[in-house]
Design an enzyme around this catalytic site. Structure first.
Site: not given
Length: 161
Positions: A64, A66, A94, A97
């Site tokens: 992801h 992040e 999420c 993260c």
């Protein structure tokens, strides 16, 4: 708990940084990735790292935006503790993260659009508020260029249907 500093970014600076994160998200969309972008910055806005989602391209479910930005910042600074730094993300993070931010000791999070299906700040969970954690984000702020963030992800999924 006393902090050694507080986040004092102007709205203009937050929006400038979010535009940069949106550029990253657009790069991801162009690669067929879900359009999410993230930066890790100093409290004064100096960018340390930037990334976009690359889960498909890297065949990595943890890739992801992040997470990739946090990894790069840790490498740049040669430190797994990112105390005092700020994550700028186009979407509400999420759980994975957000927990990475907590483990990295990130100071603050600024994000664009809420994520009703996976959001771990307020939409689905409020992980930063869990009791017993040895670290919490000290600055949480959503809604910066919210409409642009929402439009990017909405347009991406409309085009795929």
């Amino acid at each position: 708990m006393n902090d050694t500093f507080s986040l004092d970014m102007s709205l203009m600076l937050k929006e400038e940084l979010m535009r940069k994160a949106l550029e990253e998200a657009s790069l991801g969309a162009g690669e067929g990735e879900i359009p999410a972008g993230a930066l890790v910055t100093m409290p004064d806005g100096k960018i340390i790292s930037e990334a976009h989602n690359r889960t498909i391209g890297l065949s990595d479910p943890t890739a992801h935006a992040e997470i990739l930005a946090i990894r790069e910042a840790a490498n740049v600074l040669a430190n797994y503790r990112l105390t005092g730094l700020v994550v700028i993300s186009t979407l509400e993070p999420c759980p994975m993260c957000l927990m990475a931010m907590l483990h990295a000791r990130i100071y603050g999070l600024i994000y664009g659009a809420d994520e009703p299906k996976w959001g771990a700040v307020k939409s689905l969970f409020a992980l930063n508020e869990l009791p017993g954690l040895n670290h919490h984000l000290r600055h949480l702020e959503g809604g910066i260029l919210k409409e642009a963030s929402q439009k990017l992800i909405t347009d991406f999924f409309k085009a795929r249907r």
